[in-house]
Motif scaffolding. Structure first.
Motif, PDB file in Angstrom:
ATOM      1  N   ARG A 160       0.837  -1.203   0.000  1.00  0.00           N
ATOM      2  CA  ARG A 160       0.000   0.000   0.000  1.00  0.00           C
ATOM      3  C   ARG A 160       0.865   1.243   0.000  1.00  0.00           C
ATOM      4  NH1 ARG A 160      -5.640   0.897   0.641  1.00  0.00           N
ATOM      5  NH2 ARG A 160      -5.813   3.078   0.069  1.00  0.00           N
ATOM      6  N   ARG A 161       0.490   2.233  -0.773  1.00  0.00           N
ATOM      7  CA  ARG A 161       1.174   3.523  -0.756  1.00  0.00           C
ATOM      8  C   ARG A 161       0.632   4.331   0.415  1.00  0.00           C
ATOM      9  NH1 ARG A 161       4.466   4.376  -4.656  1.00  0.00           N
ATOM     10  NH2 ARG A 161       4.217   3.330  -6.642  1.00  0.00           N
ATOM     11  N   LEU A 162       1.526   5.093   1.045  1.00  0.00           N
ATOM     12  CA  LEU A 162       1.142   5.825   2.242  1.00  0.00           C
ATOM     13  C   LEU A 162       1.996   7.077   2.359  1.00  0.00           C
ATOM     14  CD1 LEU A 162       0.186   4.279   5.526  1.00  0.00           C
ATOM     15  CD2 LEU A 162       2.180   5.719   5.620  1.00  0.00           C
ATOM     16  N   ARG A 163       1.403   8.133   2.855  1.00  0.00           N
ATOM     17  CA  ARG A 163       2.126   9.363   3.195  1.00  0.00           C
ATOM     18  C   ARG A 163       2.084   9.452   4.713  1.00  0.00           C
ATOM     19  NH1 ARG A 163       1.162  14.876   4.288  1.00  0.00           N
ATOM     20  NH2 ARG A 163       2.651  16.230   3.280  1.00  0.00           N
ATOM     21  N   ALA A 164       3.226   9.681   5.347  1.00  0.00           N
ATOM     22  CA  ALA A 164       3.298   9.737   6.809  1.00  0.00           C
ATOM     23  C   ALA A 164       4.032  10.988   7.247  1.00  0.00           C
ATOM     24  CB  ALA A 164       4.013   8.499   7.349  1.00  0.00           C
ATOM     25  N   GLU A 165       3.647  11.474   8.429  1.00  0.00           N
ATOM     26  CA  GLU A 165       4.263  12.679   8.977  1.00  0.00           C
ATOM     27  C   GLU A 165       4.447  12.495  10.471  1.00  0.00           C
ATOM     28  OE1 GLU A 165       3.020  17.297   9.860  1.00  0.00           O
ATOM     29  OE2 GLU A 165       1.995  16.217   8.259  1.00  0.00           O
ATOM     30  N   GLY A 166       5.586  12.953  10.961  1.00  0.00           N
ATOM     31  CA  GLY A 166       5.824  12.893  12.395  1.00  0.00           C
ATOM     32  C   GLY A 166       7.254  13.217  12.743  1.00  0.00           C
ATOM     33  N   LEU A 167       7.572  13.054  14.023  1.00  0.00           N
ATOM     34  CA  LEU A 167       8.907  13.327  14.534  1.00  0.00           C
ATOM     35  C   LEU A 167       9.786  12.103  14.297  1.00  0.00           C
ATOM     36  CD1 LEU A 167      10.705  15.316  16.151  1.00  0.00           C
ATOM     37  CD2 LEU A 167       9.980  14.068  18.199  1.00  0.00           C
ATOM     38  N   VAL A 168      10.895  12.295  13.623  1.00  0.00           N
ATOM     39  CA  VAL A 168      11.818  11.202  13.309  1.00  0.00           C
ATOM     40  C   VAL A 168      12.787  11.033  14.468  1.00  0.00           C
ATOM     41  CG1 VAL A 168      13.585  10.372  11.713  1.00  0.00           C
ATOM     42  CG2 VAL A 168      11.640  11.705  10.849  1.00  0.00           C
ATOM     43  N   CYS A 169      12.970   9.788  14.882  1.00  0.00           N
ATOM     44  CA  CYS A 169      14.008   9.486  15.865  1.00  0.00           C
ATOM     45  C   CYS A 169      14.800   8.303  15.331  1.00  0.00           C
ATOM     46  CB  CYS A 169      13.424   9.187  17.241  1.00  0.00           C
ATOM     47  SG  CYS A 169      12.403   7.731  17.310  1.00  0.00           S
ATOM     48  N   SER A 170      15.998   8.159  15.815  1.00  0.00           N
ATOM     49  CA  SER A 170      16.840   7.062  15.373  1.00  0.00           C
ATOM     50  C   SER A 170      16.753   5.948  16.406  1.00  0.00           C
ATOM     51  CB  SER A 170      18.285   7.536  15.227  1.00  0.00           C
ATOM     52  OG  SER A 170      19.094   6.483  14.775  1.00  0.00           O
ATOM     53  N   LEU A 171      16.345   4.776  15.974  1.00  0.00           N
ATOM     54  CA  LEU A 171      16.231   3.619  16.859  1.00  0.00           C
ATOM     55  C   LEU A 171      17.102   2.513  16.280  1.00  0.00           C
ATOM     56  CD1 LEU A 171      14.782   2.404  19.340  1.00  0.00           C
ATOM     57  CD2 LEU A 171      13.041   1.577  17.772  1.00  0.00           C
ATOM     58  N   GLU A 172      18.176   2.186  16.976  1.00  0.00           N
ATOM     59  CA  GLU A 172      19.138   1.192  16.507  1.00  0.00           C
ATOM     60  C   GLU A 172      19.653   1.553  15.115  1.00  0.00           C
ATOM     61  OE1 GLU A 172      17.224  -2.607  16.887  1.00  0.00           O
ATOM     62  OE2 GLU A 172      17.019  -2.392  19.050  1.00  0.00           O
ATOM     63  N   GLY A 173      19.878   2.845  14.893  1.00  0.00           N
ATOM     64  CA  GLY A 173      20.428   3.308  13.634  1.00  0.00           C
ATOM     65  C   GLY A 173      19.434   3.435  12.493  1.00  0.00           C
ATOM     66  N   ARG A 174      18.148   3.168  12.752  1.00  0.00           N
ATOM     67  CA  ARG A 174      17.132   3.260  11.706  1.00  0.00           C
ATOM     68  C   ARG A 174      16.193   4.425  11.999  1.00  0.00           C
ATOM     69  NH1 ARG A 174      15.986  -1.343   8.592  1.00  0.00           N
ATOM     70  NH2 ARG A 174      13.806  -0.742   8.563  1.00  0.00           N
ATOM     71  N   PRO A 175      15.872   5.230  10.973  1.00  0.00           N
ATOM     72  CA  PRO A 175      14.901   6.299  11.207  1.00  0.00           C
ATOM     73  C   PRO A 175      13.537   5.699  11.535  1.00  0.00           C
ATOM     74  CG  PRO A 175      15.471   6.181   8.880  1.00  0.00           C
ATOM     75  CD  PRO A 175      16.344   5.203   9.605  1.00  0.00           C
ATOM     76  N   THR A 176      12.895   6.219  12.564  1.00  0.00           N
ATOM     77  CA  THR A 176      11.618   5.692  13.046  1.00  0.00           C
ATOM     78  C   THR A 176      10.694   6.851  13.387  1.00  0.00           C
ATOM     79  OG1 THR A 176      12.793   3.792  13.996  1.00  0.00           O
ATOM     80  CG2 THR A 176      10.564   4.197  14.801  1.00  0.00           C
ATOM     81  N   ILE A 177       9.418   6.694  13.040  1.00  0.00           N
ATOM     82  CA  ILE A 177       8.397   7.668  13.420  1.00  0.00           C
ATOM     83  C   ILE A 177       7.349   6.933  14.244  1.00  0.00           C
ATOM     84  CG2 ILE A 177       6.659   9.322  12.646  1.00  0.00           C
ATOM     85  CD1 ILE A 177       8.202   9.587  10.012  1.00  0.00           C
ATOM     86  N   TYR A 178       7.155   7.390  15.484  1.00  0.00           N
ATOM     87  CA  TYR A 178       6.141   6.791  16.355  1.00  0.00           C
ATOM     88  C   TYR A 178       4.812   7.511  16.168  1.00  0.00           C
ATOM     89  CZ  TYR A 178       9.552   3.960  18.798  1.00  0.00           C
ATOM     90  OH  TYR A 178      10.503   3.020  19.101  1.00  0.00           O
ATOM     91  N   ASN A 179       3.747   6.728  16.104  1.00  0.00           N
ATOM     92  CA  ASN A 179       2.376   7.231  15.973  1.00  0.00           C
ATOM     93  C   ASN A 179       2.256   8.329  14.911  1.00  0.00           C
ATOM     94  OD1 ASN A 179       1.385   5.476  18.017  1.00  0.00           O
ATOM     95  ND2 ASN A 179       2.237   6.864  19.544  1.00  0.00           N
ATOM     96  N   PRO A 180       2.706   8.021  13.682  1.00  0.00           N
ATOM     97  CA  PRO A 180       2.668   9.051  12.640  1.00  0.00           C
ATOM     98  C   PRO A 180       1.243   9.377  12.203  1.00  0.00           C
ATOM     99  CG  PRO A 180       3.191   6.939  11.662  1.00  0.00           C
ATOM    100  CD  PRO A 180       3.176   6.739  13.161  1.00  0.00           C
ATOM    101  N   ARG A 181       1.050  10.602  11.765  1.00  0.00           N
ATOM    102  CA  ARG A 181      -0.170  10.941  11.030  1.00  0.00           C
ATOM    103  C   ARG A 181       0.035  10.303   9.672  1.00  0.00           C
ATOM    104  NH1 ARG A 181      -2.078  16.994  11.730  1.00  0.00           N
ATOM    105  NH2 ARG A 181      -3.490  16.088  10.239  1.00  0.00           N
ATOM    106  N   TYR A 182      -1.011   9.769   9.097  1.00  0.00           N
ATOM    107  CA  TYR A 182      -0.824   9.097   7.816  1.00  0.00           C
ATOM    108  C   TYR A 182      -2.029   9.306   6.912  1.00  0.00           C
ATOM    109  CZ  TYR A 182      -3.989   5.529   9.547  1.00  0.00           C
ATOM    110  OH  TYR A 182      -5.094   4.884  10.035  1.00  0.00           O
ATOM    111  N   GLU A 183      -1.765   9.128   5.640  1.00  0.00           N
ATOM    112  CA  GLU A 183      -2.800   9.216   4.612  1.00  0.00           C
ATOM    113  C   GLU A 183      -2.552   8.064   3.647  1.00  0.00           C
ATOM    114  OE1 GLU A 183      -3.592  12.060   0.797  1.00  0.00           O
ATOM    115  OE2 GLU A 183      -2.973  13.032   2.657  1.00  0.00           O
ATOM    116  N   LEU A 184      -3.571   7.212   3.496  1.00  0.00           N
ATOM    117  CA  LEU A 184      -3.446   6.108   2.539  1.00  0.00           C
ATOM    118  C   LEU A 184      -3.542   6.674   1.139  1.00  0.00           C
ATOM    119  CD1 LEU A 184      -5.749   3.509   4.327  1.00  0.00           C
ATOM    120  CD2 LEU A 184      -3.256   3.582   4.317  1.00  0.00           C
ATOM    121  N   ARG A 185      -2.735   6.168   0.248  1.00  0.00           N
ATOM    122  CA  ARG A 185      -2.706   6.593  -1.152  1.00  0.00           C
ATOM    123  C   ARG A 185      -3.140   5.418  -2.020  1.00  0.00           C
ATOM    124  NH1 ARG A 185       0.151  11.458  -2.112  1.00  0.00           N
ATOM    125  NH2 ARG A 185      -0.024  12.590  -0.166  1.00  0.00           N
TER     126      ARG A 185
END
Length: 122
Positions: A92-117
């Motif tokens: 599924r295509r998705l647009r997500a927005e939120g605060l990026v944090c690095s978790l074990e060297g990987r960019p991660t967004i917790y509880n992002p706002r999202y829009e299905l495309r």
């Protein structure tokens, strides 16, 4: 399509062609940045296709994790307290927005706002 683009597609691997197409699609999404350019502890809007969606409890709390790929890289999306979200599934295509944090060297967004495309081909 230019001769250069045609030549690139002729000699590129299928994986590279798909990555190029995802990057082009993500860049057309208004306000989105390439995943490869997201910065730790900054808000970002990204767009891409979900490669995987997994239920992975964290400290006894359900957590739905998804890997979003945009051709430049991947970002993990984590919804805490959720076992599933309608429409959030691989492919599924998705647009997500939120605060990026690095978790074990990987960019991660917790509880992002999202829009299905729309899915590819829809």
């Amino acid at each position: 399509m230019s001769l250069r683009d045609a030549l690139h597609k002729a000699v590129a691997s299928q994986e590279q062609v798909e990555a190029d197409e995802e990057r082009e699609h993500a860049l057309r999404s208004t306000g989105c940045v390439p995943v490869a350019s997201v910065a730790d502890r900054r808000r970002a809007s990204v767009s891409g296709v979900l490669r995987s969606v997994t239920l992975r409890p964290r400290e006894g709390v359900p957590a739905l994790e998804a890997e979003l790929y945009d051709g430049s890289g991947t970002v993990d999306l984590v919804w805490l307290g959720r076992r599933s979200i309608g429409g959030v599934e691989p492919g599924r295509r998705l647009r997500a927005e939120g605060l990026v944090c690095s978790l074990e060297g990987r960019p991660t967004i917790y509880n992002p706002r999202y829009e299905l495309r729309p899915r590819s081909g829809e």
